[in-house]
Scaffold this active site. Structure first.
Site, PDB file in Angstrom:
ATOM      1  N   GLU B 218       0.716  -0.972  -0.037  1.00 20.20           N
ATOM      2  CA  GLU B 218      -0.049  -0.004  -0.055  1.00 20.20           C
ATOM      3  C   GLU B 218       0.822   0.938  -0.106  1.00 20.20           C
ATOM      4  O   GLU B 218       1.518   1.361   0.957  1.00 20.20           O
ATOM      5  CB  GLU B 218      -0.898  -0.015   1.108  1.00 20.20           C
ATOM      6  CG  GLU B 218      -1.920  -1.171   1.327  1.00 20.20           C
ATOM      7  CD  GLU B 218      -3.198  -0.742   0.499  1.00 20.20           C
ATOM      8  OE1 GLU B 218      -3.629   0.213   0.498  1.00 20.20           O
ATOM      9  OE2 GLU B 218      -3.649  -1.607  -0.019  1.00 20.20           O
ATOM     10  N   CYS B 253      -1.975   9.005   2.580  1.00 15.84           N
ATOM     11  CA  CYS B 253      -1.553   8.464   1.301  1.00 15.84           C
ATOM     12  C   CYS B 253      -2.797   8.845   0.218  1.00 15.84           C
ATOM     13  O   CYS B 253      -2.331   8.936  -1.192  1.00 15.84           O
ATOM     14  CB  CYS B 253      -1.418   7.302   1.337  1.00 15.84           C
ATOM     15  SG  CYS B 253      -2.902   6.277   2.157  1.00 15.84           S
TER      16      CYS B 253
END
Lengths: 482, 482
Positions: B218, B253
């Site tokens: 990720e 993110c």
């Protein structure tokens, strides 16, 4: 050599960018063309497979052409369904927002095929990659040169050369290919090379699917009905020597049987083999040969250990000139010998005896996770134990190899037998990115989302997370403390 | 149960060995164990809310609201969903067997991978540690968690709480930095989940390659927001602001990284954003308690560097104030930052928001596609055509139309990246699947054995085979039998 790779990659990236491969109509045209290619060139494929591996046309059709045709048919029947977005269930409090998962192609993908099923293991992944809308570079195995050459010649005649390219060659070209960035790499082969591929992919954060191998055992439990045992033996023989003379990732590697049954089993194996392959298998033309001298010597070396050689109970004839090894059965070779620690990938069948068949679970668990486990048994409890206490890519009860044909089942390994999967829709998925898409409206607006923060907003959101709609209602009408 | 200072290769090997033995005992496979552990995670999160908020405040000066909503509530939701759905997730799924192997039955069985390693990030140090752990445990694995050393208070709290509430024979925390992480990465794991940046993602994948360990990465990227004209500016601005500065002050993110809008619309957008920023954070945002600080001096220096680059100074149109001693930078908007500036070349991960103005809104697509695929992409528009084009032509991990970041909270959608922004996905059922192996199982009986399968091979057998595979009608198949 570098130029071929770079030019190809550059051109395919342009093609992908143009959006051409995304069109479902284009994908269907390509798949139809591939199916036509296989049909038009059936004889040539038979010849190439005979040249590379000595495969009989039935084996070639069953394991190679047939597989490709079946996959294309299945893909074409289902493609419209697969490309459609899947709706996601969303919590009520963000109504009228809609959510879905939309599959999209990854881009330009690289497929490495192996030599043992040089047609089906090359084209099956290509079908998945194209179905998913990608541009594809296929690197057929140089160890099956006739097939590699046939593929390289025919694909450009049938498929869109701006989007599907074949690059032939050996380790040098593989190295060059791996230096570049791909959007996905699909590799079928050995764990050693799998590591090399993944390490190279890591430099570019390229996702990989690795279809590797392992020692696939067959557990043969006692079967009280003699006709069941006969069927089991027939299937085991066909599962060992049938696919490419044992050179198959899901081929049976070794057998586990109770020691009191071993003599009967070995006799039955011999009888069945005689029926299938005659006294002289080399001349019967029903078995593939060993792919090349290197592998011939590798398999031969497994027998060099005197203790291993002493355990041979059937066969043992090796013809290096014709690269043919007759089916060999061994009884209890030493467990620390190479033959019991490396994937055999050849026509040698070690039969390992156990005091109790239940020990087979522990035996299997001592080694790395295989691509598949076969078990012939009618004992439902034993089946349950095998399923829950061992790990493998797949498990097949009372038959061999058929999991490969089932488009509804994922085909892939676990642990050192690989990761990722394909076949059927799993092929489509493996070459897709599943993009989550949320579509919100400008109304309604939830004030509680925005600073400055206060207790009311905090309580609101906590209740929302808990999907406590009644609580939310009470809060909003002023009947709940915060 | 944190590792002591000096956790080296030997300690890592011992830890892996211990957890392997624990996994081999099958303890973690049981439904009861998994539910008890998930309840343990739920309880530690619920009973220690105040300590968690304090730790996050210490590590990031994270506002209590954000800590509760984005970290604590989300972990609790994850646990509750897993507990509620676990039985259904664990159930084998029936699959359609192949017609050619009638009669047979097929299913897909989920099994744990074994011992998994979760390496967490510093920006949502509680959530990004425990969310993957929820998935790993739900899937029946043993877990080692390595929290980020850049959020030391949370790391220490996690070590303490997991040690107290979880089964330490199968769930462990290793604290530390590069040395400890490297020691862990040398070991063989059955899966590695890494949340962080692409540079370290490459290192993790390369280490995993040595052991053929599958990875879930990720990562991040520059998540763009395309803002069309003719929209509700107030709502759009608020949603952009809360997705940017309301999420750990841009250190997330999926935070909007930069905005693309038309030259004509830019000033309207800027005005709306300035106005909403004032109402959210007041005239002195450096003093606002509703904004996180920058995590540490390194990142503070990195961000001020981006701001102070020659190409960029003079482009600040709002904010820009800094407080070095408190590691704070005010919400800052810039206009027309050059493409080759540092700010536009790397993920910002902070409270700076560049706005790029283009002639036509469609020009934004080429701009986005000239960079690497981001983790998220956002679009604000009322034009159905633009929405469709955006979804079709931009590839990103996930997309939201007319909002930002909310897809994070929707468990029915897979959360993950593509290309440089990562590989694999999790959340909800996808977490369970990310940490499972889907084993294909085929069961056959002993009846229904077609001699067609076995050698000796004949012409007749070949034509039946072709008929079966080619999907011919029953009539044709029967005809081919004679």
């Amino acid at each position: 050599m570098t130029e071929i790779v770079e030019e190809t990659l550059c051109e395919l990236r342009q093609t992908f960018k143009s959006g051409k491969t995304k069109s479902v109509a284009w994908r269907k045209t390509q798949l139809n063309a591939l199916r036509q290619l296989v049909k038009d060139n059936e004889e040539k494929v038979f010849e190439a497979l005979y040249q590379d591996l000595g495969k009989h046309p039935i084996e070639s059709y069953r394991d190679e052409i047939g597989v490709v045709v079946k996959t294309i048919n299945h893909t074409l029947s289902n493609l419209d369904k697969w490309v459609a977005p899947t709706k996601g269930k969303l919590p009520l409090f963000i109504f009228p927002t809609r959510g879905e998962v939309l599959p999209e192609p990854l881009g330009v993908v690289l497929i490495f095929a192996s030599w043992n099923f040089p047609i089906s293991l090359a084209l099956d992944p290509v079908i998945g990659a194209i179905a998913a809308g990608n541009a594809v570079v296929l690197k057929p195995s140089d160890q099956a040169p006739a097939c590699s050459s046939l593929i390289a010649k025919t694909i450009p005649q049938y498929m869109d050369p701006k989007a599907v390219r074949i690059i032939e060659g050996g380790p040098q070209i593989c190295e060059k290919l791996l230096q570049h960035k791909w959007d996905k790499i699909f590799f079928t082969g050995s764990p050693q090379v799998g590591r090399v591929v993944m390490t190279a992919a890591a430099k570019h954060l390229t996702p990989v699917t690795l279809e590797l191998g392992g020692k696939c055992p067959v557990i043969l439990d006692s079967l009280s009905n003699p006709s069941d045992l006969k069927v089991a033996i027939k299937r085991i023989v066909s599962g060992k020597w049938g696919p490419c003379s044992g050179q198959a990732c899901i081929g049976i590697d070794y057998m586990l049987v109770e020691e009191k049954l071993a003599p009967t089993v070995i006799e039955l194996l011999k009888k069945t083999m005689k029926r299938f392959y005659t006294e002289s298998p080399k001349d019967a033309n029903c078995m593939a040969r060993i792919v090349n001298k290197h592998h011939f010597q590798r398999v031969q070396n497994l027998l060099k250990d005197p203790l291993v050689e002493a355990s041979i109970v059937h066969g043992g004839s090796l013809d290096e000139e014709n690269l043919f090894i007759e089916p060999i059965i061994l009884l209890d070779p030493p467990l620390d010998a190479a033959i019991m620690n490396e994937e055999i990938f050849g026509p040698l069948l070690p039969v390992i005896t156990l005091k109790n068949i239940q020990e087979s679970i522990e035996f299997i668990n001592e080694g790395p996770k295989p691509l598949t486990i076969y078990a012939f048994t009618k004992d439902e409890n034993f089946k349950k134990k095998i399923l829950s206490e061992t790990s493998s890519g797949s498990v097949t009860f009372n038959d061999v190899l058929i999991q490969f044909l089932c488009d509804d089942l994922p085909f892939g390994g676990v642990g050192s037998s690989g990761f990722g999967r394909y076949h059927g829709k799993f092929s489509f998925d493996t070459f897709s990115h599943e993009k989550a898409v949320l579509r919100a409206g400008f109304f309604p607006e939830l004030e509680a989302r925005y600073p400055p923060w206060n207790n009311f907003k905090m309580t609101f959101i906590k209740l929302a997370y808990d999907l406590d709609y009644f609580g939310l209602f009470l809060l909003l009408v002023g009947l709940k403390r915060y | 149960m944190a590792a002591k200072v000096g956790f080296d290769g030997e300690a890592a090997a011992a830890l892996a060995k211990e957890l392997r033995a624990s996994f081999a005992s099958s303890k973690t496979r049981s439904y009861e164990w998994r539910v008890s552990q998930l309840n343990g995670l739920l309880k530690l999160t619920t009973d220690h809310e105040a300590e968690i908020v304090d730790a996050l405040n210490s590590d990031l000066s994270k506002p209590e609201f954000e800590s509760l909503i984005y970290e604590i509530c989300m972990v609790k939701s994850s646990c509750k969903l897993a507990i509620k759905q676990l039985k259904s997730w664990m159930k084998p799924k029936k699959a359609k067997p192949s017609m050619t192997t009638f009669p047979s039955s097929a299913k897909i069985v989920s099994e744990p991978l074994g011992v998994v390693l979760v390496i967490s990030a510093w920006n949502y140090p509680f959530l990004l540690s425990l969310d993957p752990v929820v998935g790993a445990i739900a899937a029946g694995n043993a877990v080692v968690l390595k929290p980020s050393e850049l959020a030391p208070a949370t790391s220490s709290l996690l070590a303490k709480l997991l040690g107290k509430y979880m089964d330490s024979s199968s769930v462990r925390v290793v604290e530390g930095a590069v040395a400890e992480t490297s020691a862990l990465l040398e070991q063989k794991w059955d899966k590695i989940c890494y949340t962080g940046n692409a540079r370290v993602g490459r290192i993790v994948m390369a280490s995993a390659a040595k052991h053929l360990t599958p990875v879930l990465l990720e990562l991040g990227g520059k998540s763009p927001v395309v803002v069309d004209s003719g929209i509700n500016l107030q709502v759009a601005s608020r949603r952009i602001i809360v997705g940017k500065w309301g999420c750990n002050n841009g250190q997330a993110c999926i935070s909007p990284d930069y905005i693309i809008t038309t030259k004509d619309f830019a000033s309207k957008l800027v005005d709306a954003m300035k106005s909403e920023l004032d109402s959210f954070y007041g005239k002195n945002p450096l003093q606002s308690k509703d904004l996180s600080r920058i995590v540490n001096y390194n990142h503070y220096a990195r961000l001020t560097n981006l701001l102070d680059e020659d190409k960029v100074s003079g482009k600040v149109i709002h904010g820009g104030e800094r407080d070095t001693s408190n590691l704070r930078i005010a919400p800052t908007i810039l206009l027309d930052v050059p493409q080759d500036s540092l700010m536009m070349q790397e993920e910002i991960f902070g409270p700076l928001l560049p706005i790029i103005a283009v002639d036509k809104i469609e020009d934004s697509f080429d701009l986005i596609n000239s960079g690497t695929k981001p983790l998220a992409a956002y679009l604000f528009t009322n034009s159905q055509k633009l929405k469709d084009q955006f979804v079709r032509n931009i590839s990103a991990g996930g997309m939201v139309i007319n909002d930002t970041t909310i897809h994070l909270a929707v468990p029915s959608l897979p959360f993950g990246g593509v290309g440089e922004s990562g590989m694999g996905a999790y959340h909800g059922k996808f977490s369970f699947e990310a940490f499972s192996h889907k084993k294909a199982v085929v069961c056959r009986g002993f009846l229904g054995d077609a001699s067609l399968r076995y050698p000796p091979y004949t012409e007749g057998k070949l034509s039946v085979l072709k008929a079966l595979v080619g999907g011919d009608s029953i009539v044709d198949i029967i005809r081919s039998l004679f």
